[in-house]
Design a protein around this motif. Structure first.
Motif, PDB file in Angstrom:
ATOM      1  N   PRO A 121      -6.489  13.852  15.356  1.00 12.03           N
ATOM      2  CA  PRO A 121      -6.574  14.574  14.069  1.00 12.03           C
ATOM      3  C   PRO A 121      -5.463  15.603  13.864  1.00 12.03           C
ATOM      4  CG  PRO A 121      -8.514  14.990  15.457  1.00 12.03           C
ATOM      5  CD  PRO A 121      -7.699  13.960  16.158  1.00 12.03           C
ATOM      6  N   ASP A 122      -4.894  16.146  14.949  1.00 12.49           N
ATOM      7  CA  ASP A 122      -3.882  17.181  14.754  1.00 12.49           C
ATOM      8  C   ASP A 122      -2.456  16.635  14.842  1.00 12.49           C
ATOM      9  OD1 ASP A 122      -4.128  16.460  17.342  1.00 12.49           O
ATOM     10  OD2 ASP A 122      -3.969  18.482  18.191  1.00 12.49           O
ATOM     11  N   SER A 123      -2.275  15.365  14.560  1.00 10.65           N
ATOM     12  CA  SER A 123      -0.943  14.772  14.689  1.00 10.65           C
ATOM     13  C   SER A 123       0.019  15.374  13.676  1.00 10.65           C
ATOM     14  CB  SER A 123      -1.016  13.271  14.476  1.00 10.65           C
ATOM     15  OG  SER A 123      -1.501  13.015  13.181  1.00 10.65           O
ATOM     16  N   THR A 124       1.317  15.334  14.003  1.00 10.42           N
ATOM     17  CA  THR A 124       2.313  15.940  13.122  1.00 10.42           C
ATOM     18  C   THR A 124       2.574  15.048  11.912  1.00 10.42           C
ATOM     19  OG1 THR A 124       4.210  14.829  14.094  1.00 10.42           O
ATOM     20  CG2 THR A 124       3.505  16.889  15.122  1.00 10.42           C
ATOM     21  N   SER A 125       3.305  15.613  10.938  1.00 15.73           N
ATOM     22  CA  SER A 125       3.575  14.833   9.737  1.00 15.73           C
ATOM     23  C   SER A 125       4.683  13.820   9.977  1.00 15.73           C
ATOM     24  CB  SER A 125       3.942  15.755   8.575  1.00 15.73           C
ATOM     25  OG  SER A 125       5.116  16.456   8.902  1.00 15.73           O
ATOM     26  N   GLN A 126       5.280  13.834  11.185  1.00 15.99           N
ATOM     27  CA  GLN A 126       6.289  12.819  11.473  1.00 15.99           C
ATOM     28  C   GLN A 126       5.673  11.475  11.834  1.00 15.99           C
ATOM     29  OE1 GLN A 126       8.242  14.915  14.553  1.00 15.99           O
ATOM     30  NE2 GLN A 126       9.022  16.418  13.078  1.00 15.99           N
ATOM     31  N   LYS A 147      15.140  11.943   7.096  1.00 24.10           N
ATOM     32  CA  LYS A 147      13.967  12.114   7.948  1.00 24.10           C
ATOM     33  C   LYS A 147      13.355  10.740   8.243  1.00 24.10           C
ATOM     34  CE  LYS A 147      13.557  16.769   7.553  1.00 24.10           C
ATOM     35  NZ  LYS A 147      14.791  17.031   6.833  1.00 24.10           N
ATOM     36  N   ILE A 148      12.680  10.665   9.382  1.00 23.83           N
ATOM     37  CA  ILE A 148      11.990   9.425   9.725  1.00 23.83           C
ATOM     38  C   ILE A 148      10.503   9.711   9.919  1.00 23.83           C
ATOM     39  CG2 ILE A 148      11.772   7.560  11.424  1.00 23.83           C
ATOM     40  CD1 ILE A 148      14.707   7.933  12.085  1.00 23.83           C
ATOM     41  N   ILE A 149       9.663   8.912   9.301  1.00 25.38           N
ATOM     42  CA  ILE A 149       8.230   8.969   9.592  1.00 25.38           C
ATOM     43  C   ILE A 149       7.876   7.694  10.345  1.00 25.38           C
ATOM     44  CG2 ILE A 149       5.895   9.030   8.643  1.00 25.38           C
ATOM     45  CD1 ILE A 149       6.912  10.369   6.198  1.00 25.38           C
ATOM     46  N   GLY A 165       0.824  -1.211   0.000  1.00 24.75           N
ATOM     47  CA  GLY A 165       0.000   0.000   0.000  1.00 24.75           C
ATOM     48  C   GLY A 165       0.853   1.253   0.000  1.00 24.75           C
ATOM     49  N   LEU A 166       1.903   1.246   0.809  1.00 22.17           N
ATOM     50  CA  LEU A 166       2.773   2.422   0.889  1.00 22.17           C
ATOM     51  C   LEU A 166       3.479   2.672  -0.442  1.00 22.17           C
ATOM     52  CD1 LEU A 166       4.316   1.942   4.438  1.00 22.17           C
ATOM     53  CD2 LEU A 166       2.981   3.906   3.669  1.00 22.17           C
ATOM     54  N   ILE A 167       3.948   1.579  -1.060  1.00 21.87           N
ATOM     55  CA  ILE A 167       4.630   1.730  -2.349  1.00 21.87           C
ATOM     56  C   ILE A 167       3.668   2.346  -3.373  1.00 21.87           C
ATOM     57  CG2 ILE A 167       5.654   0.474  -4.295  1.00 21.87           C
ATOM     58  CD1 ILE A 167       6.737  -1.541  -2.232  1.00 21.87           C
ATOM     59  N   GLN A 168       2.458   1.826  -3.386  1.00 19.70           N
ATOM     60  CA  GLN A 168       1.434   2.328  -4.295  1.00 19.70           C
ATOM     61  C   GLN A 168       1.207   3.824  -4.077  1.00 19.70           C
ATOM     62  OE1 GLN A 168      -0.500   0.809  -6.593  1.00 19.70           O
ATOM     63  NE2 GLN A 168      -1.893   2.531  -6.917  1.00 19.70           N
ATOM     64  N   LEU A 169       1.081   4.190  -2.817  1.00 16.25           N
ATOM     65  CA  LEU A 169       0.813   5.572  -2.450  1.00 16.25           C
ATOM     66  C   LEU A 169       1.960   6.496  -2.879  1.00 16.25           C
ATOM     67  CD1 LEU A 169      -1.570   6.682  -0.811  1.00 16.25           C
ATOM     68  CD2 LEU A 169      -0.092   6.669   1.183  1.00 16.25           C
ATOM     69  N   VAL A 196      -5.074  12.293   4.038  1.00 14.05           N
ATOM     70  CA  VAL A 196      -4.161  12.646   5.135  1.00 14.05           C
ATOM     71  C   VAL A 196      -2.764  12.091   4.851  1.00 14.05           C
ATOM     72  CG1 VAL A 196      -3.650  12.258   7.572  1.00 14.05           C
ATOM     73  CG2 VAL A 196      -5.974  12.826   6.862  1.00 14.05           C
ATOM     74  N   LEU A 197      -2.709  10.832   4.406  1.00  6.49           N
ATOM     75  CA  LEU A 197      -1.414  10.210   4.121  1.00  6.49           C
ATOM     76  C   LEU A 197      -0.666  10.973   3.034  1.00  6.49           C
ATOM     77  CD1 LEU A 197      -2.415   6.443   4.190  1.00  6.49           C
ATOM     78  CD2 LEU A 197      -0.842   7.581   5.762  1.00  6.49           C
ATOM     79  N   GLN A 198      -1.405  11.311   1.977  1.00  8.33           N
ATOM     80  CA  GLN A 198      -0.776  12.030   0.864  1.00  8.33           C
ATOM     81  C   GLN A 198      -0.254  13.381   1.320  1.00  8.33           C
ATOM     82  OE1 GLN A 198      -3.779  11.991  -2.163  1.00  8.33           O
ATOM     83  NE2 GLN A 198      -2.586  10.579  -3.420  1.00  8.33           N
ATOM     84  N   GLU A 199      -1.073  14.043   2.115  1.00  3.86           N
ATOM     85  CA  GLU A 199      -0.716  15.359   2.621  1.00  3.86           C
ATOM     86  C   GLU A 199       0.558  15.273   3.467  1.00  3.86           C
ATOM     87  OE1 GLU A 199      -1.607  18.532   2.968  1.00  3.86           O
ATOM     88  OE2 GLU A 199      -0.734  18.956   4.949  1.00  3.86           O
ATOM     89  N   LYS A 200       0.602  14.268   4.368  1.00  2.00           N
ATOM     90  CA  LYS A 200       1.779  14.141   5.238  1.00  2.00           C
ATOM     91  C   LYS A 200       3.028  13.737   4.440  1.00  2.00           C
ATOM     92  CE  LYS A 200      -0.502  13.034   9.594  1.00  2.00           C
ATOM     93  NZ  LYS A 200      -0.817  11.948  10.543  1.00  2.00           N
TER      94      LYS A 200
END
Lengths: 191, 245
Positions: free
Chosen positions: A86-91, A75-77, A16-20, A101-105
């Protein structure tokens, strides 16, 4: 090109992550590991710009150890197996995050590469970089270059990083070939 | 796609001809007729599941069967890697070397470009051969030795006499180097060398170098993700044995 390492035990999530990532407007090089085994070795040779790290893998290896083996600029996610506020950071991303949300982060880290053909932004070496390259090609160490040009080793290293980035050549012998091909040094200079 | 042991071996190769190199490395001869994958493997003393794991990975690159491959005896993978080495040393490298030597006829260059490239490549080849020799001479026997102690085929004492203070960490050091240089070579030929006069020949050379680079990456992947974690695991058992002595 941004280099991404996905460290995630679940097959479905890796896929899924690769696809994204592939849907984002950038060319990325992706490597995957499925467990903490071999993670350090992969970090060392792949030197990713971004690591997407599932917390279940992170518990098996101390974070400091991972960081030692990563370039400073990486960087590490953290990928978390529970929902996030809902207000979690992009890390942090959660497996429950929506696509939006995933795309945005992710897009905070994976930005489209700008290709400029014009002079100003070209990947041409500056005259300073050419000078450093000349010394590198002649087989001098960073320390030797620093003392003969009256600059700090740190400066030499940062010039070298830029040279490697611009030329896509990492090894000293590769840089030497480039220097000869471009008349920065002469064949006779190296014996 | 998922492949199975009941498929015909020949059909498998039709799906992806890259599998030919897997067959070669496992010393499976051709002439399959209509035999199935499992029959061909059994006839050649190759474990079917091991074969399928490697094959599946060749067909589906983004899924590396790490855990699965780690479960098999390390000597299988070592055998596979050794035959890969042989092919490089006896065939691929000498052939590439010849092609590179012809570079000066290919490049439209007044200066020393060709010689510089030839020099770089020769240097690379000697480093490459050295690395392979070191693997064959030290690392592989060491790994097989560790396996023998752990499975009680030899005593700890016998092992220590043979491999005093070697540990697997030592062997990882010059791996990255080899990969880095082949990528440098690709970039130089692609981006910085003056345009070639014989495009067909030059393109072919570049393709071969890309293939070598890809092979090398696979090789490293198998070593770093299967062999080495496996040895590290066994070294823990070894340390316990040492404690008991």
């Amino acid at each position: 090109m941004i280099r991404i390492l996905i460290a995630e035990p679940s097959y479905i999530l890796r896929k899924g992550l690769i696809q994204l990532i592939n849907e984002l407007p950038d060319t990325s090089e992706i490597e995957v590991v499925g467990s903490h085994l071999g993670l350090i070795e992969v970090l060392n040779h792949f030197s990713p710009d971004l690591v997407i790290l599932n917390t279940s893998i992170a518990v098996a290896i101390p974070m400091e150890e991972i960081k030692i083996h990563l370039p400073d600029t990486s960087k590490i996610i953290h990928l978390i197996n529970t929902p996030l506020p809902p207000d979690s950071t992009s890390q942090q991303i959660s497996i429950y995050d929506s696509k939006l949300v995933l795309q945005e982060k992710l897009s905070h880290y994976i930005k489209p590469e700008q290709v400029h053909d014009d002079e100003e932004n070209s990947e041409e070496l500056t005259s300073r970089e050419k000078l450093i390259l000349k010394h590198v090609a002649l087989g001098q160490t960073n320390k030797e270059i620093a003392s003969s040009l009256f600059i700090s080793t740190h400066t030499v290293i940062s010039h070298r990083k830029n040279i490697t980035r611009k030329l896509d050549i990492k090894s000293v012998s590769g840089l030497t070939v480039y220097a000869i091909l471009n008349g920065i040094i002469k064949m006779e200079d190296i014996s | 796609m998922r492949i199975s042991a009941q498929m015909k071996m020949a059909d498998l190769v039709h799906i992806n001809f890259e599998l030919l190199s897997v067959l070669q490395r496992l010393m499976i001869p051709f002439g399959f007729k209509d035999k199935s994958v499992s029959t061909v493997c059994n006839e050649n003393n190759v474990d079917v599941d091991f074969f399928l794991a490697l094959t599946q990975w060749f067909l589906n690159r983004d899924e590396f069967p790490q855990q699965e491959l780690m479960n098999y005896p390390p000597e299988w993978l070592i055998g596979y890697l050794q035959h890969t080495h042989k092919c490089y040393i006896n065939y691929q490298i000498p052939r590439l070397e010849k092609e590179i030597e012809q570079l000066d006829q290919l490049l439209n260059a007044p200066d020393h470009s060709a010689q510089v490239m030839i020099h770089f490549f020769k240097e690379y080849i000697s480093e490459f051969s050295e690395h392979i020799e070191e693997e064959e001479r030290v690392a592989f026997p060491y790994i097989l030795g560790v396996e023998k102690v752990v499975s009680n085929k030899i005593t700890y004492k016998e092992f220590v006499e043979e491999y005093k203070d070697y540990s697997i960490g030592k062997y990882l050091e010059n791996h990255t180097d080899l990969e880095e240089k082949i990528f440098d070579l690709q970039n130089i030929l692609l981006k910085y060398v003056p345009p070639p006069t014989n495009n067909c020949h030059f393109t072919n050379l570049l393709i071969e170098i890309y293939r070598l680079g890809k092979d090398l990456k696979d090789h490293t992947l198998l070593e770093e993700n299967v062999l080495i974690p496996k040895v590290k695991e066994m070294e823990i058992t070894l340390a316990k044995l040492a404690g008991k002595q």
